[in-house]
Write an enzyme that holds these catalytic residues in place. Structure first.
Site, PDB file in Angstrom:
ATOM      1  N   HIS A   1      11.849   9.102 -26.745  1.00 47.85           N
ATOM      2  CA  HIS A   1      10.450   9.993 -25.856  1.00 47.85           C
ATOM      3  C   HIS A   1      10.997  11.349 -26.359  1.00 47.85           C
ATOM      4  O   HIS A   1       9.864  11.841 -27.008  1.00 47.85           O
ATOM      5  CB  HIS A   1      10.211   9.879 -24.494  1.00 47.85           C
TER       6      HIS A   1
ATOM      7  N   ARG B   1      -0.365  22.306 -14.637  1.00 43.67           N
ATOM      8  CA  ARG B   1       0.641  20.928 -14.663  1.00 43.67           C
ATOM      9  C   ARG B   1       0.333  20.896 -16.058  1.00 43.67           C
ATOM     10  O   ARG B   1       2.103  20.188 -16.817  1.00 43.67           O
ATOM     11  CB  ARG B   1       1.033  20.356 -13.853  1.00 43.67           C
TER      12      ARG B   1
ATOM     13  N   HIS C   1       3.648  17.318 -25.777  1.00 47.00           N
ATOM     14  CA  HIS C   1       3.316  15.291 -25.794  1.00 47.00           C
ATOM     15  C   HIS C   1       2.463  14.928 -25.862  1.00 47.00           C
ATOM     16  O   HIS C   1       2.077  13.774 -26.836  1.00 47.00           O
ATOM     17  CB  HIS C   1       2.698  15.342 -24.222  1.00 47.00           C
TER      18      HIS C   1
ATOM     19  N   ARG D   1       0.878  -1.189  -0.270  1.00 41.83           N
ATOM     20  CA  ARG D   1       0.106   0.010  -0.156  1.00 41.83           C
ATOM     21  C   ARG D   1       0.653   0.859  -0.006  1.00 41.83           C
ATOM     22  O   ARG D   1       0.604   2.564   0.063  1.00 41.83           O
ATOM     23  CB  ARG D   1      -1.108  -0.140   1.002  1.00 41.83           C
TER      24      ARG D   1
ATOM     25  N   HIS E   1       3.593  11.524 -28.373  1.00 35.25           N
ATOM     26  CA  HIS E   1       2.782  10.414 -27.898  1.00 35.25           C
ATOM     27  C   HIS E   1       2.092   9.438 -28.630  1.00 35.25           C
ATOM     28  O   HIS E   1       2.657   8.182 -29.306  1.00 35.25           O
ATOM     29  CB  HIS E   1       1.654  10.776 -26.212  1.00 35.25           C
TER      30      HIS E   1
ATOM     31  N   LYS F   1       4.956  11.202 -10.968  1.00 34.13           N
ATOM     32  CA  LYS F   1       4.416  11.388 -11.634  1.00 34.13           C
ATOM     33  C   LYS F   1       5.011   9.866 -11.813  1.00 34.13           C
ATOM     34  O   LYS F   1       6.160   9.571 -12.146  1.00 34.13           O
ATOM     35  CB  LYS F   1       4.243  12.207 -13.585  1.00 34.13           C
TER      36      LYS F   1
ATOM     37  N   ASN G   1       2.878  19.577 -20.838  1.00 30.65           N
ATOM     38  CA  ASN G   1       3.019  18.272 -21.436  1.00 30.65           C
ATOM     39  C   ASN G   1       3.168  19.092 -23.091  1.00 30.65           C
ATOM     40  O   ASN G   1       2.568  18.714 -24.104  1.00 30.65           O
ATOM     41  CB  ASN G   1       1.534  17.495 -21.137  1.00 30.65           C
TER      42      ASN G   1
ATOM     43  N   LYS H   1       9.939  23.469 -13.050  1.00 33.51           N
ATOM     44  CA  LYS H   1       9.355  21.798 -12.905  1.00 33.51           C
ATOM     45  C   LYS H   1       8.650  22.300 -10.885  1.00 33.51           C
ATOM     46  O   LYS H   1       6.883  21.614 -11.056  1.00 33.51           O
ATOM     47  CB  LYS H   1      10.070  20.687 -13.280  1.00 33.51           C
TER      48      LYS H   1
ATOM     49  N   GLU I   1      13.491  18.072 -23.890  1.00 32.46           N
ATOM     50  CA  GLU I   1      12.966  18.532 -22.138  1.00 32.46           C
ATOM     51  C   GLU I   1      13.081  19.656 -21.977  1.00 32.46           C
ATOM     52  O   GLU I   1      12.178  20.199 -21.322  1.00 32.46           O
ATOM     53  CB  GLU I   1      12.675  17.365 -21.009  1.00 32.46           C
TER      54      GLU I   1
HETATM   55  N1  GLY Z   1       6.096  15.637 -17.481  1.00 29.44           N
HETATM   56  C1  GLY Z   1       5.510  15.715 -17.434  1.00 29.44           C
HETATM   57  C2  GLY Z   1       4.564  16.407 -15.418  1.00 29.44           C
HETATM   58  O1  GLY Z   1       5.552  15.614 -14.823  1.00 29.44           O
HETATM   59  O2  GLY Z   1       3.692  16.455 -15.603  1.00 29.44           O
END
Ligand code: GLY
Length: 376
Positions: A271, A246, A253, A126, A257, A148, A250, A232, A190
């Site tokens: 990527h 947030r 992306h 958990r 993607h 993430k 992206n 970030k 990035e």
């Molecule tokens: N890579 C995008 C984020 O962490 O929100």
């Protein structure tokens, strides 16, 4: 690389706040940073078979010298490791190693290892603590920060995962010494992203210093990694679970993607390479929407071309997909709401914003133009 000062950036998330340390040689003193965070001195290091030969020994020796026990779990390198099968195998190995809820998992590797290990840590018994030790530029500037976690499925990339913040991000830039130039460039996409989102000055700094950074000049690298992580950290602290801003992270992306899905998440397209192509398309879409001057997308593309990134899908080997296929992949994106994609677009360099209600036909036009266009 020669030794430098250490940058420390805090990700401010109340009870779940943590530090990112950026410097050279941090792996050799990892225990100094890790030991104070442990509930008991027991860890499991998760890494891959490409990273292990370079860095596992030095991390293990350092932890052992500090009286911290560690089991190592070495997984196959590559995007296909972000799968249910490897997740199950990793969880089984954690049970076999008798890792308890109060122990800590250390992710030593790039984005694949960080995402998979973070996911495993979030569900194992958990949820247990984990630490990110990113060894690729992409992981150091993006995926190791912000919590993430994910695996891929046949339905798309990162569609299964959790938000689970690490207790620490330990970035040793010396690990980049062994990284291929292709992987450096993929991470660089990035880095450029942060300039394009909300820091035009940083984009122009990269115009002057990007090549120096890609040649692994340690001062340029440390500055770029720290600027990226600071950007970030601010966004994540304001919107941890991506209710709003947030999503700006992206940029490029959604298109990227789709290209990754169309190339089967294979070595044909990394990527970051998909993100580079996707950012150019995001600026082209912005121009079509009348948000941004027509002159901006070519500036973005020219910078990415100059440093050596692919910027057009026809540069991918055996690019045998069409706009319709890519649009189909885009509809599986996490940002689809009521059947509609929210795009990250921009009003200019450093002025990204979100836009819904973009007609499919306009997106298809952008894709068709990108597919037809050669890079230069
Ligand atoms: N890579 C995008 C984020 O962490 O929100």
């Amino acid at each position: 690389m020669t030794s430098h000062e250490i940058d420390t950036i805090n990700v401010d998330l109340a009870g779940r706040s943590y530090d990112i340390h950026i410097g050279i040689g941090l792996l050799e003193k990892a225990a100094d940073y890790i030991a104070p965070l442990l509930k008991r001195p027991v860890t499991a290091i998760v890494t891959d078979d490409q990273v292990a030969p370079h860095f596992l020994d030095s991390l293990q020796r350092n932890l052992e010298a500090a009286g911290i026990s560690n089991t190592s779990i070495v997984l196959p390198a590559g995007e296909s490791t972000k799968s249910f099968a490897q997740l199950e195998s990793l969880l089984a190995q954690l049970f076999e190693a008798k890792i308890e809820r109060g122990d800590t998992i250390i992710a030593l590797g790039g984005g694949v290892i960080g995402d998979l290990t973070g996911f495993a840590a979030s569900i194992f018994r958990r949820g247990i603590d984990f630490i990110q030790v990113p060894t690729t530029l992409l992981a150091q500037v993006d995926s190791s920060v912000g919590g993430k976690t994910a695996i891929n499925t046949s339905y798309g990339k990162n569609l299964i995962g959790t938000f689970h913040q690490p207790k620490l991000v330990l970035t040793d830039m010396a690990t980049l010494d062994t990284l291929s130039q292709r992987q450096m460039l993929a991470g660089y996409a990035e880095v450029v992203k942060y300039g394009l989102i909300n820091d035009a000055r940083f984009f122009y700094w990269l115009g002057d210093n990007g090549e120096r950074m890609l040649a692994r000049d340690s001062q340029a690298l440390q500055h770029a990694i720290a600027v990226s992580c600071r950007a970030k950290a601010i966004i994540v602290a304001a919107d941890e679970r991506e209710g709003g801003q947030r999503a700006l992270l992206n940029l490029g992306h959604t298109f990227g993607h789709a290209l990754e899905a169309a190339t089967g998440y294979s070595d044909r397209l990394l990527h970051g390479e998909g993100v580079a192509m996707g950012m150019v398309m995001a600026f082209e879409l912005s121009a079509r929407l009348g948000l941004c001057d027509d002159s901006v997308a070519p500036i973005v593309k020219a910078h990415l071309d100059r440093v050596g990134l692919m910027t057009r899908p026809n540069q991918i080997s055996d690019a045998d997909f069409d706009a319709e296929t890519l649009l189909g992949h885009m509809m599986q994106d996490k940002k689809v709401k009521q059947g509609e994609i929210t795009f990250v677009v921009a009003q200019g360099i450093g002025q990204a914003c979100l836009q819904s209600g973009v007609p499919d036909a306009m997106v298809k036009d952008v894709l068709e133009q990108a597919l037809a266009d050669s890079a230069h």
